[in-house]
Design an enzyme around this catalytic site. Structure first.
Site, short mmCIF file in Angstrom:
data_model
loop_
_atom_site.label_atom_id
_atom_site.label_comp_id
_atom_site.label_asym_id
_atom_site.label_seq_id
_atom_site.Cartn_x
_atom_site.Cartn_y
_atom_site.Cartn_z
CE LYS A 193 7.47 -32.11 54.52
NZ LYS A 193 7.71 -31.44 55.83
CD GLU A 207 5.93 -19.46 26.70
OE1 GLU A 207 5.53 -20.44 27.34
OE2 GLU A 207 5.35 -18.36 26.69
CB THR A 221 10.70 -33.63 56.57
OG1 THR A 221 9.59 -32.95 57.18
CG2 THR A 221 10.95 -34.97 57.24
CG ASP A 222 9.33 -28.16 57.41
OD1 ASP A 222 9.00 -27.34 58.30
OD2 ASP A 222 8.62 -29.13 57.08
N1 DGL Z 1 9.62 -28.27 61.91
C1 DGL Z 1 9.69 -29.14 60.75
C2 DGL Z 1 11.16 -29.46 60.48
O1 DGL Z 1 11.96 -29.52 61.41
C3 DGL Z 1 8.91 -30.38 60.96
C4 DGL Z 1 8.91 -31.27 59.80
C5 DGL Z 1 9.63 -32.57 60.07
O2 DGL Z 1 10.77 -32.60 60.58
O3 DGL Z 1 9.05 -33.59 59.68
O4 DGL Z 1 11.50 -29.65 59.31
#
Ligand code: DGL
Length: 354
Positions: free
Chosen positions: A189, A311, A116-117
């Site tokens: 995220k 700006e 998720t990263d």
């Molecule tokens: N190491 C992170 C990744 O692989 C963990 C986060 C996740 O997958 O939820 O993005």
């Protein structure tokens, strides 16, 4: 007369047989695995610590046997990494493989398991480079596969259920997690630990997964997939683009370093409406003028557009602004934009359209 009745009966039988066979032919979905927490393993079911990208795609899918009821599943391991280590090489490999598969008549959709990263970056890259209207759904989890109430299996089932649905055709690349369907057009995220971490902070989510079916409440807002002008078919490398944060007292240190390292583009994650310190602004103006670096102003703020001429006189310096594209997706779009143009007005057009 008897012949006529027999013919009618036989035609009815053939029709019933066709309906029955058709109902049993399930859509073919390819699951492409890249790693992440969804493939992670912790020492115990309650331990917070875990190693991402350790179990294989076959092990992942064995935790969700019910997907075989709704689709004919094929699985491939494209990578097995924590997505903090996602890179251009995997992106190009993944997009090319997706395009190969969706061009096949016997493939109905794609599910990609991913950390998720950086999932928002990969989803947006695919949203701009996949050349098909077939469903492509990314899925991850916030708890490792070994955790109590692991969210991965439910998310995988929902991702496949979304990918097999006819209503999902033409929606662009999507992320399905925590029973929600997010568009790649505005994905972010928003929480370090929550299972509902993904949001569409500007446009709202596309819909929900309910009772194993997608319920859509909006259409994607921006151009994507078959309407995208970007094509990575013959690319083996992407232009280098860096992101530079602005904050109180920020200096031109990282601008100078990015230019020296050969960056072709710089995205700023500015304060407020994409504002940057005067020192950074002057360094960027020099980078445009002397090194031909493309500059896009974005904002570190989660929602709201980064607009032109608020700006900063963008035309004076040759800057573009990101509008609703956050800094991380702005980097993706600028990388692809630079495969076609360095003209800041053309780049600006792209940021208003994608
Ligand atoms: N190491 C992170 C990744 O692989 C963990 C986060 C996740 O997958 O939820 O993005």
């Amino acid at each position: 007369m008897k012949t006529k009745i027999f013919r009618q009966f036989f035609s009815l039988f053939l029709f019933a047989a066709f309906i029955s066979i058709n109902a049993q032919i399930k859509p073919t979905i390819y699951v492409l695995a890249t790693g992440g927490t969804i493939a992670g393993q912790g020492a115990t079911a309650v331990a917070s610590g875990y190693k991402p990208g350790t179990i294989t795609v076959d092990q992942l899918l064995s935790a969700v046997p019910s997907i075989k009821d709704i689709a004919d599943i094929k699985a491939e391991q494209v990578a097995n990494i924590g997505s903090q280590d996602m890179n251009d090489e995997v992106w190009l490999k993944l997009s090319k493989r997706v395009n190969e598969l969706v061009s096949q008549k016997d493939v109905d959709g794609i599910v990609i398991t991913h950390g998720t990263d950086t999932q928002e970056e990969t989803a947006y890259f695919l949203n701009l480079t996949v050349k098909s209207n077939k469903p492509v759904v990314l899925v991850g989890s916030m708890r490792p596969s070994t955790a109590i109430s692991a969210d991965g299996p439910r998310n995988i089932y929902n991702a496949v259920a979304c990918a097999v649905a006819k209503e999902s055709i033409g929606k662009g690349v999507m992320v399905v997690m925590d029973d929600r369907i997010l568009g790649a057009d505005d994905i972010a995220k928003t929480h370090t630990l929550s299972v509902g971490t993904f949001e569409n902070p500007n446009f709202g989510h596309l819909g929900i997964m309910y009772n194993g079916k997608p319920v859509y409440t909006r259409e994607p807002v921006k151009k994507h997939t078959t309407a995208s002008e970007f094509d990575i078919t013959n690319l083996n490398k992407l232009p280098r683009v860096e992101i530079i944060l602005s904050y109180s007292n920020a200096t031109s240190l990282f601008v100078d370093a990015a230019v020296k390292a050969g960056a072709k583009g710089i995205v700023t994650a500015g304060v407020g409406n994409g504002n940057i310190t005067t020192e950074i602004q002057n360094a960027l103006a020099d980078a445009v003028k002397k090194s031909g670096v493309a500059v896009v102003r974005s904002s570190r703020i989660l929602s709201g557009p980064t607009t032109q001429w608020d700006e900063i006189d963008d035309d004076k310096y040759g800057f573009s602004t990101s509008w609703y594209v956050n800094p991380y997706r702005s980097r993706v779009l600028l990388m692809l934009a630079l495969t076609k143009t360095t003209d800041y007005k053309e780049i600006q057009r792209m940021f208003t359209e994608y």
